[in-house]
Design a protein around this motif. Sequence first.
Motif, PDB file in Angstrom:
ATOM      1  N   ASN A 141       0.835  -1.188   0.000  1.00 31.14           N
ATOM      2  CA  ASN A 141       0.000   0.000   0.000  1.00 31.14           C
ATOM      3  C   ASN A 141       0.877   1.249   0.000  1.00 31.14           C
ATOM      4  O   ASN A 141       0.590   2.216  -0.677  1.00 31.14           O
ATOM      5  N   PHE A 142       1.972   1.220   0.784  1.00 26.93           N
ATOM      6  CA  PHE A 142       2.876   2.364   0.882  1.00 26.93           C
ATOM      7  C   PHE A 142       4.015   2.171  -0.115  1.00 26.93           C
ATOM      8  O   PHE A 142       4.746   1.189  -0.050  1.00 26.93           O
ATOM      9  N   VAL A 170       9.130   2.269   5.724  1.00 28.02           N
ATOM     10  CA  VAL A 170       8.126   1.228   5.581  1.00 28.02           C
ATOM     11  C   VAL A 170       8.782  -0.093   5.966  1.00 28.02           C
ATOM     12  O   VAL A 170       9.888  -0.409   5.512  1.00 28.02           O
ATOM     13  N   PRO A 219      -5.542   5.494   1.529  1.00 26.38           N
ATOM     14  CA  PRO A 219      -5.519   6.143   2.841  1.00 26.38           C
ATOM     15  C   PRO A 219      -6.741   5.788   3.679  1.00 26.38           C
ATOM     16  O   PRO A 219      -7.869   5.797   3.188  1.00 26.38           O
ATOM     17  N   ARG A 246       3.866   7.210  -0.997  1.00 24.38           N
ATOM     18  CA  ARG A 246       2.468   7.327  -1.430  1.00 24.38           C
ATOM     19  C   ARG A 246       1.647   6.252  -0.724  1.00 24.38           C
ATOM     20  O   ARG A 246       2.019   5.096  -0.682  1.00 24.38           O
ATOM     21  N   ASN A 247       0.529   6.694  -0.156  1.00 25.64           N
ATOM     22  CA  ASN A 247      -0.419   5.815   0.514  1.00 25.64           C
ATOM     23  C   ASN A 247      -1.540   5.554  -0.489  1.00 25.64           C
ATOM     24  O   ASN A 247      -2.384   6.411  -0.719  1.00 25.64           O
ATOM     25  N   ARG A 248      -1.519   4.386  -1.100  1.00 29.66           N
ATOM     26  CA  ARG A 248      -2.464   4.111  -2.183  1.00 29.66           C
ATOM     27  C   ARG A 248      -3.915   4.024  -1.724  1.00 29.66           C
ATOM     28  O   ARG A 248      -4.828   4.266  -2.495  1.00 29.66           O
ATOM     29  N   GLU A 252      -5.339   9.285   7.717  1.00 29.73           N
ATOM     30  CA  GLU A 252      -4.064   9.071   7.026  1.00 29.73           C
ATOM     31  C   GLU A 252      -3.934  10.020   5.847  1.00 29.73           C
ATOM     32  O   GLU A 252      -4.930  10.411   5.232  1.00 29.73           O
ATOM     33  N   TYR A 267       3.163  11.113   2.055  1.00 31.96           N
ATOM     34  CA  TYR A 267       4.044  11.515   3.154  1.00 31.96           C
ATOM     35  C   TYR A 267       5.350  11.972   2.529  1.00 31.96           C
ATOM     36  O   TYR A 267       6.037  11.192   1.872  1.00 31.96           O
ATOM     37  N   LEU A 296       3.920   1.899   8.269  1.00 31.53           N
ATOM     38  CA  LEU A 296       4.598   3.146   7.940  1.00 31.53           C
ATOM     39  C   LEU A 296       5.083   3.753   9.240  1.00 31.53           C
ATOM     40  O   LEU A 296       4.303   3.954  10.164  1.00 31.53           O
TER      41      LEU A 296
END
Length: 172
Positions: free
Chosen positions: A73-74, A113, A92, A88-90, A96, A100, A171
């Motif tokens: 995801n990150f 991560v 959130p 990138r937080n695919r 969140e 970031y 994360l």
Amino acid sequence: DPILPRYARRQYTSVADLLLTNRLMQAHGHLGNRITVKYARQIEQRDLREGNAVLLGSPQSNPWVLLFEAQLNFQFEPNVAMNLSTVRNRQPGTGELAVYRDGALQARDGYAVVALVRNLSGRGRVLLIGGTGMEETEAAGEWSLDAGAVETALGPRGLIDSQGVRPFEVLL
């Protein structure tokens, strides 16, 4: 005598990665000679298909991490022009951020991560430890070696059971 070709043939690693590798080996010394340490250049796809592995670094420093990106995801996104990285937080969740960013020219916020994913065959596991910089990668490695911190983060989410630790992504 050109110096660049001489250095291009050599293999280098950061002191942080060396110290982290040493700590990981000490923590898992009971595995004895079943642990092999390799430079990223020496890894073959077979290594990530036929057993368990630990990969240190972001995709920028260790391209093998890219093979597991679909499971994450990150995801790290370098910005070479600004000399910084983002995560990138695919997907959130509540509270969140979608992105970031580490700081560029000011006091830096850094991110890391840590993820336990399935290997390429699905029969083993790969522990990914990477950060937006060397210090963040080292801190993430230290976190992964702190049983109390791992238990605090994963236990309440049901990711640790009688079988051990289930695949996860954190994360930091």
